[in-house]
Write an enzyme that holds these catalytic residues in place. Structure first.
Site, mmCIF file in Angstrom:
data_model
loop_
_atom_site.group_PDB
_atom_site.id
_atom_site.type_symbol
_atom_site.label_atom_id
_atom_site.label_comp_id
_atom_site.label_asym_id
_atom_site.label_seq_id
_atom_site.Cartn_x
_atom_site.Cartn_y
_atom_site.Cartn_z
ATOM 1 N N SER A 120 32.460 -12.661 52.353
ATOM 2 C CA SER A 120 31.926 -12.940 53.518
ATOM 3 C C SER A 120 32.548 -13.808 54.333
ATOM 4 O O SER A 120 33.321 -14.993 53.748
ATOM 5 C CB SER A 120 30.511 -13.439 53.275
ATOM 6 O OG SER A 120 30.189 -13.921 54.373
ATOM 7 N N TYR A 164 24.514 -19.898 49.658
ATOM 8 C CA TYR A 164 24.955 -18.322 49.712
ATOM 9 C C TYR A 164 26.725 -18.414 50.236
ATOM 10 O O TYR A 164 27.311 -17.824 49.459
ATOM 11 C CB TYR A 164 24.475 -17.810 51.054
ATOM 12 C CG TYR A 164 25.127 -16.498 51.312
ATOM 13 C CD1 TYR A 164 24.972 -15.382 50.582
ATOM 14 C CD2 TYR A 164 25.740 -16.276 52.649
ATOM 15 C CE1 TYR A 164 25.302 -14.241 50.727
ATOM 16 C CE2 TYR A 164 26.251 -15.087 52.784
ATOM 17 C CZ TYR A 164 25.998 -13.961 51.986
ATOM 18 O OH TYR A 164 26.676 -12.810 52.291
HETATM 19 P P1 NDP Z 1 21.478 -5.216 52.363
HETATM 20 O O1 NDP Z 1 20.351 -5.989 52.136
HETATM 21 O O2 NDP Z 1 21.348 -4.093 53.401
HETATM 22 O O3 NDP Z 1 21.933 -4.278 50.918
HETATM 23 C C1 NDP Z 1 22.136 -5.148 49.750
HETATM 24 C C2 NDP Z 1 22.292 -4.398 48.513
HETATM 25 O O4 NDP Z 1 22.286 -5.377 47.445
HETATM 26 C C3 NDP Z 1 21.100 -3.556 48.300
HETATM 27 O O5 NDP Z 1 21.637 -2.197 47.858
HETATM 28 C C4 NDP Z 1 20.413 -4.303 47.073
HETATM 29 O O6 NDP Z 1 19.785 -3.327 46.163
HETATM 30 C C5 NDP Z 1 21.529 -4.677 46.517
HETATM 31 N N1 NDP Z 1 21.223 -5.892 45.318
HETATM 32 C C6 NDP Z 1 20.701 -7.011 45.893
HETATM 33 N N2 NDP Z 1 20.361 -7.823 44.632
HETATM 34 C C7 NDP Z 1 20.467 -7.088 43.795
HETATM 35 C C8 NDP Z 1 20.290 -7.205 42.253
HETATM 36 N N3 NDP Z 1 19.909 -8.018 41.455
HETATM 37 N N4 NDP Z 1 20.972 -6.069 41.443
HETATM 38 C C9 NDP Z 1 21.269 -4.882 41.699
HETATM 39 N N5 NDP Z 1 21.522 -4.637 43.340
HETATM 40 C C10 NDP Z 1 20.842 -5.778 43.918
HETATM 41 O O7 NDP Z 1 22.586 -6.102 52.758
HETATM 42 P P2 NDP Z 1 24.318 -5.809 53.105
HETATM 43 O O8 NDP Z 1 24.676 -4.436 52.884
HETATM 44 O O9 NDP Z 1 24.562 -6.479 54.192
HETATM 45 O O10 NDP Z 1 25.093 -6.700 51.887
HETATM 46 C C11 NDP Z 1 25.857 -6.285 50.906
HETATM 47 C C12 NDP Z 1 26.960 -7.378 50.482
HETATM 48 O O11 NDP Z 1 27.517 -7.591 51.781
HETATM 49 C C13 NDP Z 1 26.243 -8.498 50.108
HETATM 50 O O12 NDP Z 1 26.997 -8.936 48.981
HETATM 51 C C14 NDP Z 1 26.194 -9.573 51.246
HETATM 52 O O13 NDP Z 1 26.160 -10.685 50.957
HETATM 53 C C15 NDP Z 1 27.369 -9.117 51.856
HETATM 54 N N6 NDP Z 1 27.605 -9.533 53.248
HETATM 55 C C16 NDP Z 1 26.643 -9.099 54.244
HETATM 56 C C17 NDP Z 1 27.037 -9.396 55.659
HETATM 57 C C18 NDP Z 1 25.906 -9.087 56.623
HETATM 58 O O14 NDP Z 1 25.783 -9.793 57.629
HETATM 59 N N7 NDP Z 1 24.974 -8.368 56.301
HETATM 60 C C19 NDP Z 1 28.164 -9.946 55.828
HETATM 61 C C20 NDP Z 1 29.267 -10.376 54.794
HETATM 62 C C21 NDP Z 1 28.661 -10.092 53.617
HETATM 63 P P3 NDP Z 1 18.522 -3.277 45.638
HETATM 64 O O15 NDP Z 1 17.508 -4.410 46.333
HETATM 65 O O16 NDP Z 1 17.840 -1.996 45.610
HETATM 66 O O17 NDP Z 1 18.624 -3.848 44.053
HETATM 67 C C1 8X3 Z 2 26.763 -12.964 55.697
HETATM 68 C C2 8X3 Z 2 27.585 -13.459 57.074
HETATM 69 O O1 8X3 Z 2 27.613 -15.510 58.222
HETATM 70 O O2 8X3 Z 2 25.536 -14.474 58.157
HETATM 71 O O3 8X3 Z 2 27.623 -12.903 54.671
HETATM 72 O O4 8X3 Z 2 26.442 -15.655 56.572
HETATM 73 S S1 8X3 Z 2 26.786 -14.529 57.480
#
Ligand code: NDP
Ligand code: 8X3
Length: 255
Positions: free
Chosen positions: A139, A152
């Site tokens: 991120s 985070y």
């Molecule tokens: P979502 O919340 O849409 O998706 C998150 C996914 O992570 C879900 O499929 C969820 O599946 C899974 N997950 C969470 N906890 C667990 C667990 N304990 N075991 C298995 N799976 C888990 O978020 P994003 O698609 O945005 O996030 C994906 C990644 O990208 C994350 O690592 C996030 O930190 C990162 N990210 C997101 C950004 C944003 O602004 N959206 C920016 C930068 C990075 P389930 O709940 O079914 O287990």
């Molecule tokens: C998620 C992006 O900037 O909201 O990883 O933390 S930010």
């Protein structure tokens, strides 16, 4: 040509789900994992059982990671690409107004879940041979501080350094390693961060043009399909409306 196979953590929503769809559409087989079985089943029904294998897997539970990987059917082995994507942020409070339990879950999921999945997957990636890759979703929060980013952002800083260290450990093997670091993206991320607030997912991004999950899927595709001798070390992506070092651009819209 044999079909390539991608193993995705967090395929039930956001980036992981979009990546599953893109890779399946383009001829890869997909192992889709996550905790919400009904969502995995829906994805499998939409994309086809021959194309998608699903496994319920909780990143905070080592036994569940082991079991999902060790029970892969032969038709879904070896693994050409591991997408370490599953993860979350919990809470937007500044220290000391935080919940320790939130911190523990973020560390268990974003750090421990990612390294345990990686460790368990190495033999299957080695079996795939030249062109295999590990793509770790980091991120921009790893390098940009903002109030409430505390643990985070630090877990994502771990992902960044772990990716570089892993690349060094795996030098001489056929496995490539990339950190893919997105900025603000509209998925279910903010809903999870606010403990299930449905409205925030709309209000938070109002007036902004965030990254979409499909944008990240396109980048995963680009990284995984480079020529075998190319390793993309790191990609950082922001939407045009987000400026590095200007976290208030995000905070202005935070709840
Ligand atoms: P979502 O919340 O849409 O998706 C998150 C996914 O992570 C879900 O499929 C969820 O599946 C899974 N997950 C969470 N906890 C667990 C667990 N304990 N075991 C298995 N799976 C888990 O978020 P994003 O698609 O945005 O996030 C994906 C990644 O990208 C994350 O690592 C996030 O930190 C990162 N990210 C997101 C950004 C944003 O602004 N959206 C920016 C930068 C990075 P389930 O709940 O079914 O287990
Ligand atoms: C998620 C992006 O900037 O909201 O990883 O933390 S930010």
């Amino acid at each position: 040509m044999t079909q390539k196979i991608i193993f995705i953590t967090g395929a039930t929503a956001g980036f992981g789900e979009a990546t599953a769809k893109l890779f399946a559409k383009n001829g890869w087989k997909v192992v889709a994992t996550g905790r919400r079985l009904e969502r995995l089943e829906k994805l499998q029904n939409a994309l086809g059982k021959d194309r998608v294998h699903i496994a319920q897997m909780d990143l905070t539970d080592h036994a569940s990671i082991k079991s999902a990987i060790s029970s892969l059917p032969n038709e879904f082995k070896p693994i050409d690409c591991l997408l370490n994507n599953g993860g979350l942020a919990l809470g937007l409070g500044s220290i000391p107004d935080i919940k320790i339990e939130d911190w523990r879950i973020m560390v268990e999921t974003n750090i421990m879940g990612l390294i345990l999945t990686t460790q368990e997957m190495i033999p299957l990636l080695k079996q795939a041979g030249r062109g295999a890759s590990i793509i770790n979703i980091g991120s921009v929060a790893a390098r940009n501080a903002y109030p409430g980013g505390n643990t985070y952002g630090a877990t994502k800083a771990f992902v960044s350094q772990f990716s570089y260290n892993l690349r060094t450990d795996l030098a001489g093997s056929d496995i490539r390693v990339t950190e893919l670091a997105p900025g603000m993206a509209k998925s279910e991320f903010m809903k999870v961060r606010t403990y299930g607030d449905d409205d925030v997912n709309e209000s938070f991004y109002e007036g902004l043009e965030p990254i979409l999950p499909e944008d990240i899927a396109n980048n995963v595709w680009f990284i995984a399909n480079q020529p075998d001798h190319i390793n993309i070390n790191m990609i950082e992506i922001m939407p045009l409306c987000q400026v590095p070092g200007r976290p208030e651009i995000i905070r202005k819209y935070s709840i």
